[in-house]
Structure formats: C-alpha cells, structure tokens
Design an enzyme around this catalytic site. Structure first.
Site, PDB file in Angstrom:
ATOM      1  N   GLU A   1      -5.634   4.707 -10.834  1.00  9.03           N
ATOM      2  CA  GLU A   1      -5.771   6.162 -10.799  1.00  9.03           C
ATOM      3  C   GLU A   1      -5.968   6.712 -12.208  1.00  9.03           C
ATOM      4  O   GLU A   1      -6.615   7.741 -12.394  1.00  9.03           O
ATOM      5  CB  GLU A   1      -4.537   6.794 -10.149  1.00  9.03           C
ATOM      6  CG  GLU A   1      -4.743   8.247  -9.754  1.00  9.03           C
ATOM      7  CD  GLU A   1      -3.584   8.815  -8.955  1.00  9.03           C
ATOM      8  OE1 GLU A   1      -3.779   9.852  -8.309  1.00  9.03           O
ATOM      9  OE2 GLU A   1      -2.479   8.233  -8.977  1.00  9.03           O
TER      10      GLU A   1
ATOM     11  N   HIS B   1       0.153 -20.008  -1.652  1.00  8.44           N
ATOM     12  CA  HIS B   1      -0.334 -20.593  -0.403  1.00  8.44           C
ATOM     13  C   HIS B   1      -1.468 -19.776   0.195  1.00  8.44           C
ATOM     14  O   HIS B   1      -1.809 -19.952   1.374  1.00  8.44           O
ATOM     15  CB  HIS B   1       0.825 -20.727   0.588  1.00  8.44           C
ATOM     16  CG  HIS B   1       1.922 -21.605   0.080  1.00  8.44           C
ATOM     17  ND1 HIS B   1       1.937 -22.971   0.265  1.00  8.44           N
ATOM     18  CD2 HIS B   1       3.019 -21.316  -0.669  1.00  8.44           C
ATOM     19  CE1 HIS B   1       3.011 -23.485  -0.315  1.00  8.44           C
ATOM     20  NE2 HIS B   1       3.681 -22.497  -0.893  1.00  8.44           N
TER      21      HIS B   1
ATOM     22  N   LYS C   1      -8.492  15.038  -1.022  1.00 10.28           N
ATOM     23  CA  LYS C   1      -7.611  16.029  -0.390  1.00 10.28           C
ATOM     24  C   LYS C   1      -8.423  17.181   0.201  1.00 10.28           C
ATOM     25  O   LYS C   1      -8.184  17.624   1.330  1.00 10.28           O
ATOM     26  CB  LYS C   1      -6.624  16.580  -1.419  1.00 10.28           C
ATOM     27  CG  LYS C   1      -5.614  15.576  -1.953  1.00 10.28           C
ATOM     28  CD  LYS C   1      -4.731  16.236  -3.009  1.00 10.28           C
ATOM     29  CE  LYS C   1      -3.761  15.254  -3.631  1.00 10.28           C
ATOM     30  NZ  LYS C   1      -2.944  15.896  -4.697  1.00 10.28           N
TER      31      LYS C   1
END
Length: 549
Positions: free
Chosen positions: A353, A384, A512
């Site tokens: 950000e 793994h 937003k």
C-alpha cells in the site's frame, strides 16, 4: 531517463550488478571464512545475518552511496520533525510520535502533539483497567468478557496480528474477536457465539463511515437491540476510535468512550494509536506499552545509527538491489514461529500500500520497477509447498527468515526441529546442489548415462538464492514492536530511493468510491449506464439471483 536512473550512483550499481550476477555465494563463503562475521547486525534485541545475500563490498558501498545521493538522511529527519512529507494530502507523517518516550516535542502546524498523545495513552490504560477489573459493566451488571473489535485494513490487521503474535501474554479476563470483512458470515459467526450482556464492541474508523466497518457495527447494534438491549444501553456496550465525534455520539456511543485519531497517522501505521485499544484489552496495557517501547527503540536506532550499521537502511537497500538490479518481483517472509504467522500479511499491506506506486513525488511516471509483491507463511509449512518455487524457480525471490531462540510452553525437540529446518533452508537456498553432485548420487541406481543426466538436471538446485535471517531471544512485546518498526522504516527507505509518496493510497480510495457506486446500482438506485457493459452484466446477475421469490 528519470532523475534516479541518471544518477552516477545508479549507473555504478548497474555495472556492479552485472559482475555480481556471474558470482556464486558459495564461492564467496569458501574464499572468505569471515563473511558471516562481517555481515551481521544487532539492534533492539534483533540479530540479523545478511551474509547469504548476493552482495559484496562494492555492492554495499554502492548502495549506501545511492542512499546518500537520494538524501535519505535529510528526508528521514524531515519525517521525524513533522514536515508535511505526505505531499498529495498535505499531511505530516508522525506515527513515530505515538511511541515517543523522550522529552522531545513533536510539532504539527506549530502545536506540540505529545500532550494529546500522552492523554490518549492514559485513557487507554484507564479503560483497559476498568474492563479487566470488572468496574466497567454491561447494562445488566454483568462484567465484560467479550470484545468484538471491528475495523478494516490497518485498523484490523495491526491489532489482530499483534494480539496473535503475543498470545502467550493474553489476559484471562476477556476474549477479543476481530471482525473486518463485510461478508456477513464472519460477524454472524462471532455474534452467535457470545452473550450480548457480556460484550463490548470497539468500532475503529477515523470517519465513522468506512463502509465495511460501519455495516458490521450496524449489524452488531441490531443484534444487541434484538437481544434485549435498548438504545440507551449502547453507551455501556459500544466504544469508538474515531475523529468523527458527532457521528459516534449520534450512534449512541458516550463521548467519554470515544478515542481520538489524527490525520498525521496513516491507517497502516495506526496500531500504535488508540487503534491499538484491542491490543491493550487482549494483552494488558503494560504489554501494549511494551510494543510502543520496542518501536521507539528502533526509531532511535534508525535515526542515529550510521547508514552502514543501520538495520532498516540496510534492508531497504537490499530490497532496491534485488528489485531494480535483479528483477525480483516479490519478497517472501518466513516466520518460523506459529504465533508470528500473520506477520507476512501485515507487512504485505504496509509495503504494497505504501510503495505500490507508478509516479514520483513530482507526478512523473517512473522508468524503473517499484514496490514488490510481499507474501509468505509460517515455517515449516511453506517448505512442503511454495518453497519449491524459491529453490528451483526461474526468478530471484529474496527471503526473510525469522526465529525466536526461545519459545514458551514447548519441549526442546519441537523447537530444535523448527530451528534446524529454518537454518537448513537458508543454507540450501544459498548453497544449492550442483548437477555434478546430483549425477554422482545416481551412481549405482541401474540407470544409463542419458537417464542419469536427465534426472540429475531435474534434481539440481542452483542455489545463490538470497535470504536474511533474523533471530531474537524470545518474542516479547518490545521485540515485536522493534520488528514491526524495522519493516516500517525499511519501506520508508525504499520509498525515498524510488522518490515515491509512501503515505497516500489513492488506489484504495478509488476502490471505496466505486464500491459505493456499484452498491447503488445493485440496490436499483443508479442508472445502469453509469457502468460498463461487463459491470452491468454482473449487477444484473446479482439482482436476478437476489430478487424476491
């Protein structure tokens, strides 16, 4: 050509990188038995071994020269002194003031902010004590046993991950539940498992209008009222961290239970503020204060240590080295400690950000790569799965390994195995396994020469994969605070070199705005022509699926 890439220091690093790319770290270790001793740093309880990096003395000198050419020290001091280095929003950047335990004044527009910072800390301390002691009771007289902490982004990740990381320090008096996503599954799962009479909701939103946070808080309010509480009872069960006092009081929250936020603290840097109230409630105020103390210690290191002995500076410059001269597109964090498993997500927000930008401070397009992808998981789980890509993938992925030397409530065997895997991975990444070694291993396996060579090629590990290793005695609040502040300052260093504003987030802001516009479309309150054909189609399918039956 940009100002940065035209610097002689940048061109010098390009030449050095061309030479370094043909060298292998295992040869450097063989040629210099003191390499590990020379390439280590210790600060604020954190030991850093950076010897397994593809850098020699020339590269390091070149990187520090670049930092000075980019005026890193001057810009660092400007941040700490309260200058408006967030140029697009005209704001100071002073999360460091929240953990300033010195007598130094910190001025914003000529006003010392430290008295208000200290008053807020005292308020957090007093409120925490009132909850833990049972003095603050719900409206029926029952003590508070559950905290529902509602936020998103920095107001969620910071408190949640710090609380997880310091789980051994959790108090018995209350249990904290964190809620962020607007997906109703989460808030409903939390609320269905707790007693409303024993619940306190902490709503964290600077504006008191963040879409996800407000909706989750409204859902919690509706649950509280339907369970038997009244509007007047909300004052005992809801508190807010917000700068919008009117909206919070209109909601029903007592003015005494509203904790302040300031424009000079960005969301991703806000855990040190009253946003950290859930940390204090979960761990106790002294442990929350310990986080601040550790961060303050790292701030002092960052502002006083010479660049060559400065941990955040070194880490930031190594990030520049790999991103810009080795085309490393990502950076992986590998905490070998279960409770620290959330740190990669925290640093992901902090870094991506902040430096996920493509224009300079002056508004010019960059002609060089900037912020990398940050990712990771706890060890040994990653060994793994995705470690395969780090070991044998075609690109360079720098890695940060971290391990506490001592852990609570574990037997020696578990922790020794954890440490051996951590150290073994760093050695394998650096050293690798040559084709010749793999070919020799296949001797006597009944294979003809062509098949031996084919299999040996698949088994070859090139090595020369860079990593840092961080060790600390144990993960105390102070150590965690220093570790987080270290990454904050590393991100700042890289932003300075790239000439970015690391403290705005216009991409987040656009999301937003568009989210609210699309919501209006879904609710039938916006002209469909406001949206492109693809988005119209998606809205139509959603509306059709959710139409009254």
């Amino acid at each position: 050509m940009s100002v940065l890439t035209s610097l002689p220091e940048w061109k010098n690093l390009s030449d050095i990188a061309a030479s370094v790319k043909s060298a292998h770290m295992r040869d450097w270790f063989a040629q210099d038995t003191s390499r590990a001793d020379k390439m280590q740093l210790e600060a604020c309880g954190i030991f850093l071994d950076y010897s397994k990096n593809r850098v020699n003395e020339d590269a390091l000198k070149g990187l520090f020269d670049l930092a000075r050419a980019c005026k890193l020290e001057t810009l660092r001091d400007a941040m700490f002194s309260g200058e408006q280095i967030n140029s697009t929003e005209g704001r100071a950047v002073l999360h460091t003031a929240l953990r300033n335990f010195s007598d130094r004044k910190v001025l914003v527009d000529g006003e010392d902010v430290m008295p208000e910072v200290h008053a807020t800390l005292e308020k957090i301390e007093a409120f925490t004590a009132s909850i833990h002691s049972g003095e603050h009771k719900g409206y029926t007289g029952k003590p508070i046993k559950h905290i529902v902490a509602i936020g998103i982004g920095g107001s969620f990740l910071g408190p949640k991950i710090m609380t997880e990381a310091l789980k051994p320090h959790t108090v018995d008096a209350v249990k904290v539940h964190f809620v962020a996503n607007v997906d109703g599954c989460h808030i409903h799962d939390v609320l269905s498992s707790i007693d409303f009479e024993e619940t306190l909701v902490v709503m964290s939103s600077k504006s008191f209008s963040t879409q996800e946070t407000l909706q989750n808080t409204l859902t919690a309010k509706d649950w509280f009222l339907k369970s038997g509480g009244t509007q007047e009872d909300i004052a005992k069960h809801f508190v807010a961290v917000s700068s919008n006092v009117k909206a919070a009081t209109d909601f029903g929250i007592s003015a005494d239970n509203i904790f302040p936020m300031w424009d000079w603290v960005g969301g991703r840097y806000s855990l040190w503020s009253a946003i950290g109230l859930p940390i204090s409630l979960a761990l106790g105020f002294e442990n929350f204060k310990g986080l601040l103390e550790g961060a303050f210690e790292m701030d002092n290191h960052f502002t006083t240590a010479p660049l060559e002995e400065n941990m955040p500076v070194l880490l930031g410059l190594l990030g520049i080295w790999y991103r810009n001269f080795f085309d490393a597109q990502s950076h992986v964090l590998l905490p070998y400690y279960h409770y620290l498993r959330g740190l990669p997500a925290y640093v992901q927000q902090l870094d991506m950000e902040s430096n996920g930008k493509e224009v300079t401070q002056e508004g010019e397009s960059v002609d060089y790569p900037t912020g990398p992808i940050i990712w990771g998981s706890e060890g040994t789980n990653g060994q793994h799965s995705f470690h395969q890509l780090i070991h044998q993938g075609s690109g360079v992925i720098p890695a940060d390994f971290m391990l506490p030397l001592n852990v609570p409530n574990q037997d020696d065997t578990h922790h020794a195995m954890l440490a051996s895997n951590c150290f073994g991975q760093t050695q394998a990444l650096m050293q690798g396994k040559s084709f010749e070694e793999c070919y020799a291993d296949l001797d006597g396996k009944g294979l003809d020469d062509a098949e031996r060579k084919r299999l040996a090629a698949h088994k070859t590990m090139p090595g020369n994969k860079p990593s840092n290793t961080f060790l600390f005695d144990s993960l105390t609040p102070q150590t965690l605070g220093a570790l987080v502040a270290m990454y904050e300052h590393k991100v700042f260093v890289q932003g300075v070199i790239w000439n970015l504003n690391s403290f705005d987030q216009w991409g987040v802001e656009l999301g937003k705005v568009l989210g609210n516009q699309v919501l209006a479309g879904i609710q039938g309150e916006a002209d469909k022509d406001n949206f492109d054909a693809s988005t119209q189609q998606l809205i139509a399918k959603f509306r059709a699926a959710n139409a009254p039956k």
